[in-house]
Design a protein around this motif. Structure first.
Motif, mmCIF file in Angstrom:
data_model
loop_
_atom_site.group_PDB
_atom_site.id
_atom_site.type_symbol
_atom_site.label_atom_id
_atom_site.label_comp_id
_atom_site.label_asym_id
_atom_site.label_seq_id
_atom_site.Cartn_x
_atom_site.Cartn_y
_atom_site.Cartn_z
ATOM 1 N N THR A 117 -38.573 33.499 -22.665
ATOM 2 C CA THR A 117 -37.539 33.132 -23.624
ATOM 3 C C THR A 117 -36.881 31.829 -23.207
ATOM 4 O O THR A 117 -36.045 31.297 -23.918
ATOM 5 N N LEU A 118 -37.236 31.330 -22.009
ATOM 6 C CA LEU A 118 -36.511 30.191 -21.455
ATOM 7 C C LEU A 118 -37.146 28.850 -21.783
ATOM 8 O O LEU A 118 -36.574 27.810 -21.479
ATOM 9 N N TYR A 149 -37.662 34.753 -3.196
ATOM 10 C CA TYR A 149 -37.144 35.836 -4.027
ATOM 11 C C TYR A 149 -37.180 37.169 -3.288
ATOM 12 O O TYR A 149 -38.245 37.583 -2.820
ATOM 13 N N LYS A 150 -36.017 37.807 -3.164
ATOM 14 C CA LYS A 150 -35.920 39.143 -2.562
ATOM 15 C C LYS A 150 -36.692 39.232 -1.253
ATOM 16 O O LYS A 150 -37.580 40.054 -1.081
ATOM 17 N N ASN A 169 -30.997 38.768 -2.953
ATOM 18 C CA ASN A 169 -30.866 39.992 -3.750
ATOM 19 C C ASN A 169 -31.520 39.879 -5.125
ATOM 20 O O ASN A 169 -31.487 40.815 -5.912
ATOM 21 N N ILE A 208 -33.377 37.306 -11.774
ATOM 22 C CA ILE A 208 -33.047 37.958 -13.047
ATOM 23 C C ILE A 208 -32.658 36.910 -14.091
ATOM 24 O O ILE A 208 -33.103 36.966 -15.231
ATOM 25 N N ASP A 209 -31.852 35.908 -13.671
ATOM 26 C CA ASP A 209 -31.450 34.868 -14.625
ATOM 27 C C ASP A 209 -32.654 34.085 -15.149
ATOM 28 O O ASP A 209 -32.622 33.567 -16.262
ATOM 29 N N TYR A 210 -33.687 33.986 -14.332
ATOM 30 C CA TYR A 210 -34.890 33.261 -14.752
ATOM 31 C C TYR A 210 -35.916 34.189 -15.393
ATOM 32 O O TYR A 210 -37.035 33.780 -15.685
ATOM 33 N N GLY A 211 -35.564 35.450 -15.583
ATOM 34 C CA GLY A 211 -36.486 36.386 -16.228
ATOM 35 C C GLY A 211 -37.743 36.653 -15.402
ATOM 36 O O GLY A 211 -38.797 36.939 -15.949
ATOM 37 N N TYR A 244 -40.374 38.605 -13.551
ATOM 38 C CA TYR A 244 -40.763 40.014 -13.510
ATOM 39 C C TYR A 244 -41.984 40.249 -12.642
ATOM 40 O O TYR A 244 -42.424 41.377 -12.454
ATOM 41 N N VAL A 253 -42.302 45.496 -15.010
ATOM 42 C CA VAL A 253 -43.414 45.532 -14.058
ATOM 43 C C VAL A 253 -44.401 46.629 -14.457
ATOM 44 O O VAL A 253 -45.589 46.389 -14.656
ATOM 45 N N GLN A 268 -45.072 48.533 -17.385
ATOM 46 C CA GLN A 268 -44.539 48.279 -18.719
ATOM 47 C C GLN A 268 -44.354 49.502 -19.599
ATOM 48 O O GLN A 268 -43.768 49.400 -20.654
ATOM 49 N N ASP A 278 -39.096 47.741 -7.817
ATOM 50 C CA ASP A 278 -37.962 46.985 -7.296
ATOM 51 C C ASP A 278 -37.174 46.316 -8.408
ATOM 52 O O ASP A 278 -35.947 46.309 -8.398
ATOM 53 N N LEU A 279 -37.918 45.759 -9.360
ATOM 54 C CA LEU A 279 -37.257 45.060 -10.461
ATOM 55 C C LEU A 279 -36.402 46.034 -11.269
ATOM 56 O O LEU A 279 -35.290 45.706 -11.684
ATOM 57 N N ASP A 311 -33.200 46.557 -9.502
ATOM 58 C CA ASP A 311 -32.299 45.412 -9.679
ATOM 59 C C ASP A 311 -31.676 45.407 -11.068
ATOM 60 O O ASP A 311 -30.504 45.103 -11.230
ATOM 61 N N LEU A 312 -32.504 45.739 -12.071
ATOM 62 C CA LEU A 312 -31.984 45.709 -13.436
ATOM 63 C C LEU A 312 -31.019 46.871 -13.683
ATOM 64 O O LEU A 312 -30.086 46.744 -14.465
ATOM 65 N N ARG A 350 -29.034 47.932 -11.357
ATOM 66 C CA ARG A 350 -27.818 47.431 -10.713
ATOM 67 C C ARG A 350 -27.098 46.450 -11.638
ATOM 68 O O ARG A 350 -25.881 46.535 -11.827
ATOM 69 N N LYS A 351 -27.880 45.548 -12.269
ATOM 70 C CA LYS A 351 -27.289 44.590 -13.205
ATOM 71 C C LYS A 351 -26.614 45.315 -14.372
ATOM 72 O O LYS A 351 -25.501 44.977 -14.770
ATOM 73 N N VAL A 366 -32.173 40.456 -23.262
ATOM 74 C CA VAL A 366 -33.124 39.780 -24.154
ATOM 75 C C VAL A 366 -33.153 38.274 -23.877
ATOM 76 O O VAL A 366 -34.216 37.650 -23.914
ATOM 77 N N SER A 367 -31.988 37.686 -23.541
ATOM 78 C CA SER A 367 -31.978 36.248 -23.287
ATOM 79 C C SER A 367 -32.793 35.912 -22.043
ATOM 80 O O SER A 367 -33.246 34.780 -21.881
ATOM 81 N N ARG A 368 -32.986 36.872 -21.163
ATOM 82 C CA ARG A 368 -33.758 36.607 -19.944
ATOM 83 C C ARG A 368 -35.202 37.072 -20.049
ATOM 84 O O ARG A 368 -36.121 36.405 -19.592
ATOM 85 N N TYR A 369 -35.409 38.244 -20.649
ATOM 86 C CA TYR A 369 -36.748 38.836 -20.618
ATOM 87 C C TYR A 369 -37.405 38.913 -22.001
ATOM 88 O O TYR A 369 -38.546 39.342 -22.107
#
Lengths: 175, 156
Positions: free
Chosen positions: A32-33, A96-97, A122, A127-130, A132, B40, B42, B52-53, B56-57, B59-60, B79-82
């Protein structure tokens, strides 16, 4: 004759959809970026915890942000390609992590192709960069906009046929 | 106490136990981690995934909910990120209109088709002329059968 038209049309429609599905890679997600400003962050540098780095430091340059980690097997795989790419373009690592010690050992052992690596222990910047899946590689232009994202290890073919042409185009373009 | 363990353990086995002061926040958090996809692995949501992801998500998500963000704000953040793919419950947009509308459209087509089929079945011409039918009725009356056909051997 008419009675065969509807079932045939339905079959053709379904077949076309499934045929298209064969070519889709559901693991690859569109970012999306693309064409958006690279999300801002401030992180400590991996090798110099006192110093910070943010994407703004690279303003005016075309550069790569390569997300990597010492625990990431595919990062080892792309490491030689990233190393040869680093002769063409500035590459900033986003570690990353990871654990700082592990990451530093990894660079000492395999070589450090990065201008510097920012330490995202962490994974918040990830996350900000999406992000995965590691590795991921972002091409960022002079104005700080993300123009291309590569998910997974960069192969030699990816570098020659996709990344370098994109980089060349961004360098030539009046941005 | 024993009952509490029975209920709590299955959840605690996978997902970190998070305590919210506000039950509404807890409910929103639980709803969100079921609606958001782990990118990861899906085919799992954040609540089901051990990746792990996903941790983190989660936690977010917890941070966002604790900050008092609404459901749509959490959705926008993800959605703005993924991208839209992160949502198990896709939003209604031009791209997803077909997805959302297709059950309705297909049902309408089916109803229309059944109605048309039934109308045709009842109005279908038999292939006999009015004269043929008259003669048939006459024959039936002659034989003393008034048209109520009965299986052979039954009393009546």
């Amino acid at each position: 004759m008419n009675r065969y038209v509807l079932p045939l049309a339905m079959f053709a429609g379904l077949a076309a959809l499934l045929w298209k599905g064969l070519d889709l890679d559901s693991q690859k997600l569109p970012s999306t970026l693309i064409d958006k400003p690279a999300p801002a962050f401030t992180l400590d540098r991996l090798n110099d915890p006192g110093a910070e780095f943010g994407p703004g430091d690279m303003a005016g340059r075309v550069w790569l942000l390569n997300v990597w980690a010492s625990w990431c097997v595919a990062c080892r795989q792309e490491h030689p390609v990233i190393t040869s790419l680093s002769k063409e373009i500035d590459i900033v690592g986003l570690n990353y992590k990871d654990k700082r010690g592990d990451a530093q050992n990894w660079l000492a052992r395999w070589g450090d192709p990065y201008l510097l690596s920012a330490f995202d222990g962490n994974g918040d910047v990830g996350i900000d960069y999406g992000v995965y899946g590691v590795p991921e590689t972002f091409v960022i232009d002079r104005t700080g906009h993300i123009r291309y994202k590569h998910v997974g290890p960069v192969s030699e073919t990816d570098a020659m046929e996709i990344l370098l042409p994109v980089i060349r185009q961004l360098r030539e373009g009046v941005n | 106490m024993a009952a509490w363990f029975c209920v709590a353990l299955p959840a605690a086995a996978k997902v970190e136990v998070v305590g919210f002061a506000d039950p509404a926040m807890e409910a929103l958090y639980q709803q969100m981690i079921r609606e958001l996809r782990c990118l990861v692995c899906q085919n799992q949501n954040l609540a089901d995934s051990n990746a792990d992801l996903a941790k983190d998500l989660r936690r977010k998500t917890r941070e966002l909910v604790e900050d008092g963000k609404s459901r749509s704000e959490v959705v926008d953040y993800m959605v703005s990120r993924y991208g839209e793919f992160v949502l198990y419950r896709p939003r209604f947009t031009a791209a997803t209109a077909f997805l959302w509308m297709s059950p309705l459209v297909l049902s309408l087509i089916l109803i229309w088709w059944v109605l048309r089929w039934r109308r045709r079945a009842t109005a279908a011409p038999t292939g006999y002329s009015e004269d043929d039918l008259k003669r048939a009725r006459a024959l039936l009356e002659e034989s003393g059968d008034n048209g109520d056909r009965q299986p052979p051997g039954s009393a009546g």
